[in-house]
Design an enzyme around this catalytic site. Structure first.
Site, PDB file in Angstrom:
ATOM      1  CB  ALA A  66      68.814  -1.464  61.109  1.00 51.66           C
ATOM      2  N   GLY A 112      68.962   3.595  60.748  1.00 47.93           N
ATOM      3  CA  GLY A 112      67.938   3.497  61.795  1.00 47.93           C
ATOM      4  C   GLY A 112      68.255   4.364  63.011  1.00 47.93           C
ATOM      5  CD  GLU A 115      65.158   5.204  59.095  1.00 49.73           C
ATOM      6  OE1 GLU A 115      65.726   4.165  59.497  1.00 49.73           O
ATOM      7  OE2 GLU A 115      64.389   5.216  58.122  1.00 49.73           O
ATOM      8  CD  GLU A 135      69.008   3.747  55.826  1.00 51.41           C
ATOM      9  OE1 GLU A 135      69.639   4.747  55.401  1.00 51.41           O
ATOM     10  OE2 GLU A 135      68.426   3.737  56.918  1.00 51.41           O
TER      11      GLU A 135
HETATM   12  N1  DAK Z   1      75.079  -3.185  62.359  1.00 52.69           N
HETATM   13  C1  DAK Z   1      75.822  -4.194  62.938  1.00 52.69           C
HETATM   14  N2  DAK Z   1      77.048  -4.010  63.422  1.00 52.69           N
HETATM   15  C2  DAK Z   1      77.578  -2.768  63.348  1.00 52.69           C
HETATM   16  C3  DAK Z   1      76.883  -1.690  62.769  1.00 52.69           C
HETATM   17  C4  DAK Z   1      75.570  -1.941  62.257  1.00 52.69           C
HETATM   18  N3  DAK Z   1      74.814  -0.989  61.735  1.00 52.69           N
HETATM   19  N4  DAK Z   1      77.672  -0.596  62.820  1.00 52.69           N
HETATM   20  C5  DAK Z   1      78.810  -0.971  63.422  1.00 52.69           C
HETATM   21  N5  DAK Z   1      78.770  -2.284  63.737  1.00 52.69           N
HETATM   22  C6  DAK Z   1      79.783  -3.087  64.421  1.00 52.69           C
HETATM   23  C7  DAK Z   1      80.935  -3.421  63.485  1.00 52.69           C
HETATM   24  O1  DAK Z   1      80.608  -4.527  62.665  1.00 52.69           O
HETATM   25  C8  DAK Z   1      82.026  -3.736  64.481  1.00 52.69           C
HETATM   26  O2  DAK Z   1      81.781  -5.004  65.018  1.00 52.69           O
HETATM   27  P1  DAK Z   1      82.998  -6.051  65.249  1.00 52.69           P
HETATM   28  O3  DAK Z   1      83.597  -6.275  63.903  1.00 52.69           O
HETATM   29  O4  DAK Z   1      83.955  -5.344  66.184  1.00 52.69           O
HETATM   30  O5  DAK Z   1      82.344  -7.265  65.840  1.00 52.69           O
HETATM   31  C9  DAK Z   1      81.759  -2.711  65.598  1.00 52.69           C
HETATM   32  O6  DAK Z   1      80.409  -2.323  65.443  1.00 52.69           O
HETATM   33  C10 DAK Z   1      82.623  -1.472  65.492  1.00 52.69           C
HETATM   34  O7  DAK Z   1      82.462  -0.940  64.199  1.00 52.69           O
HETATM   35  P2  DAK Z   1      83.713  -0.589  63.251  1.00 52.69           P
HETATM   36  O8  DAK Z   1      84.894  -1.418  63.578  1.00 52.69           O
HETATM   37  O9  DAK Z   1      83.200  -0.615  61.859  1.00 52.69           O
HETATM   38  O10 DAK Z   1      84.009   0.933  63.706  1.00 52.69           O
HETATM   39  P3  DAK Z   1      84.685   2.061  62.827  1.00 52.69           P
HETATM   40  O11 DAK Z   1      84.979   3.174  63.776  1.00 52.69           O
HETATM   41  O12 DAK Z   1      85.804   1.540  61.997  1.00 52.69           O
HETATM   42  O13 DAK Z   1      83.534   2.553  61.823  1.00 52.69           O
HETATM   43  C11 DAK Z   1      81.282   3.190  61.221  1.00 52.69           C
HETATM   44  C12 DAK Z   1      82.400   3.178  62.317  1.00 52.69           C
HETATM   45  C13 DAK Z   1      80.000   3.712  61.867  1.00 52.69           C
HETATM   46  C14 DAK Z   1      81.709   4.109  60.087  1.00 52.69           C
HETATM   47  C15 DAK Z   1      81.102   1.745  60.684  1.00 52.69           C
HETATM   48  O14 DAK Z   1      80.902   0.880  61.796  1.00 52.69           O
HETATM   49  C16 DAK Z   1      79.921   1.614  59.791  1.00 52.69           C
HETATM   50  O15 DAK Z   1      79.953   1.988  58.603  1.00 52.69           O
HETATM   51  N6  DAK Z   1      78.849   1.016  60.296  1.00 52.69           N
HETATM   52  C17 DAK Z   1      77.676   0.707  59.528  1.00 52.69           C
HETATM   53  C18 DAK Z   1      76.868   1.940  59.276  1.00 52.69           C
HETATM   54  C19 DAK Z   1      75.653   1.592  58.517  1.00 52.69           C
HETATM   55  O16 DAK Z   1      75.703   1.358  57.289  1.00 52.69           O
HETATM   56  N7  DAK Z   1      74.563   1.400  59.234  1.00 52.69           N
HETATM   57  C20 DAK Z   1      73.348   0.795  58.689  1.00 52.69           C
HETATM   58  C21 DAK Z   1      72.572   1.826  57.985  1.00 52.69           C
HETATM   59  S1  DAK Z   1      71.245   1.049  57.164  1.00 52.69           S
HETATM   60  C22 DAK Z   1      64.742  -2.493  58.100  1.00 52.69           C
HETATM   61  C23 DAK Z   1      64.437  -1.192  58.471  1.00 52.69           C
HETATM   62  C24 DAK Z   1      65.427  -0.283  58.545  1.00 52.69           C
HETATM   63  C25 DAK Z   1      66.710  -0.619  58.230  1.00 52.69           C
HETATM   64  C26 DAK Z   1      66.996  -1.906  57.846  1.00 52.69           C
HETATM   65  C27 DAK Z   1      66.031  -2.839  57.778  1.00 52.69           C
HETATM   66  N8  DAK Z   1      63.725  -3.462  58.031  1.00 52.69           N
HETATM   67  C28 DAK Z   1      62.433  -3.107  58.480  1.00 52.69           C
HETATM   68  C29 DAK Z   1      64.001  -4.779  57.703  1.00 52.69           C
HETATM   69  C30 DAK Z   1      67.746   0.354  58.369  1.00 52.69           C
HETATM   70  C31 DAK Z   1      68.932   0.128  57.888  1.00 52.69           C
HETATM   71  C32 DAK Z   1      70.069   0.913  58.325  1.00 52.69           C
HETATM   72  O17 DAK Z   1      70.137   1.409  59.393  1.00 52.69           O
END
Ligand code: DAK
Length: 256
Positions: A66, A112, A115, A135
């Site tokens: 997400a 997400g 998911e 998460e």
């Molecule tokens: N959200 C927003 N931006 C994201 C992103 C994400 N999930 N994942 C990557 N990006 C963006 C980065 O911020 C970066 O943007 P800029 O800085 O260039 O503007 C761009 O994508 C490239 O990412 P990186 O520079 O970080 O790339 P790397 O190769 O260095 O790293 C990575 C790749 C996948 C390891 C890293 O990007 C990362 O850790 N990303 C986040 C992974 C993550 O934690 N995802 C979220 C999981 S929690 C909800 C229901 C469900 C959820 C939430 C709320 N509600 C009903 C309210 C679910 C939550 C989740 O999914």
């Protein structure tokens, strides 16, 4: 609806839906979730489509979760409401879709994103794919069905470990654990998914929709009864006549 974050194409009755935000690793913002929900609705009801393939743009990510920027300031009420709405408007729709949905996981499938893949009926991963539900590292839990679908796919103990460590697993381990059905080199991923989709599309679409409905009930009370009823429905269909007549006449069935 005009789509800004996804691309859709249909070829030989196979629809390909591409989540197209590669600069954000295809992260699911609200708009993308709404667009995906709308396209799944349309494709589920489109007679000219037999199978749906979901994938992400670029060669780095399927969907990296997400969009963290969007939910960072949510209140309890907003979180609950969006979790429920997202589940109903997208994730459950995919699972309940009467056509097979294949997730072609071409890189990171996190939060997400995983998911979304788990709501799909079949998952194929490329060798570079990394999967996880990170998460708890952000102070939340999976909110789009992850705590329910992951244990069904990989068992409760492994799900507890994957969710509580917020770790990522590679495609090989995901296959070993039953999270994905197969792993292929990245340059063969879409070909493999389309070949599988074509094989599925040569079978009876009414029988497949009845099978999906029964399989979805496998862990519910009344699952066997659902199978009995859906089995009965099939006897009323043109596809059943065509399939059985084709066999008896030693020809290939033509399900239209
Ligand atoms: N959200 C927003 N931006 C994201 C992103 C994400 N999930 N994942 C990557 N990006 C963006 C980065 O911020 C970066 O943007 P800029 O800085 O260039 O503007 C761009 O994508 C490239 O990412 P990186 O520079 O970080 O790339 P790397 O190769 O260095 O790293 C990575 C790749 C996948 C390891 C890293 O990007 C990362 O850790 N990303 C986040 C992974 C993550 O934690 N995802 C979220 C999981 S929690 C909800 C229901 C469900 C959820 C939430 C709320 N509600 C009903 C309210 C679910 C939550 C989740 O999914």
């Amino acid at each position: 609806m005009t789509y800004h974050n996804i691309k859709v194409s249909v070829d030989h009755k196979i629809a390909t839906v591409l989540v197209d935000r590669p600069k954000k690793l295809n992260a699911l913002n609200k708009e993308t979730i709404a667009e995906l929900g709308s396209v799944i609705d349309n494709l589920c009801g489109d007679e000219s489509v037999r199978v749906i393939v979901l994938t992400g743009a670029g060669n780095k990510a399927f969907v990296a979760g997400a969009d963290i920027a969007e939910f960072a300031h949510f209140s309890k009420e907003e979180g609950q409401e969006l979790s429920q709405r997202g589940q109903e408007e997208l994730f459950d729709k995919i699972e309940l879709c009467p056509k097979i949905v294949i997730a072609a996981i071409n890189g990171y499938a996190l939060g997400g994103g995983l998911e979304l893949a788990m709501a799909s009926h079949i998952r194929i991963a490329s060798e570079n794919a990394l999967m996880g539900l990170p998460e708890v590292s952000l102070g939340v839990i999976p909110g789009y069905g992850g705590t329910q679908r992951l244990p069904k796919l990989i068992g409760k103990g492994r799900a507890m470990e994957l969710i509580s460590t917020a770790s990522m697993i590679d495609a090989e381990k995901a296959c070993d654990w039953g999270l994905v059905n197969s792993v292929v080199p990245q340059d063969q991923l879409m070909d493999t998914a389309i070949k599988l989709a074509l094989k599925i599309s040569s079978n009876s679409s009414t029988a497949i929709s009845n099978a999906i409905d029964a399989i979805n009930a496998f862990d519910q009370e009344g699952g066997f009864q659902r199978e009995i009823e859906n089995f009965g429905h099939c006897f009323e269909t043109e596809d059943f006549k065509e399939g059985t007549q084709a066999f008896l006449n030693k020809r290939k069935p033509n399900f239209g």
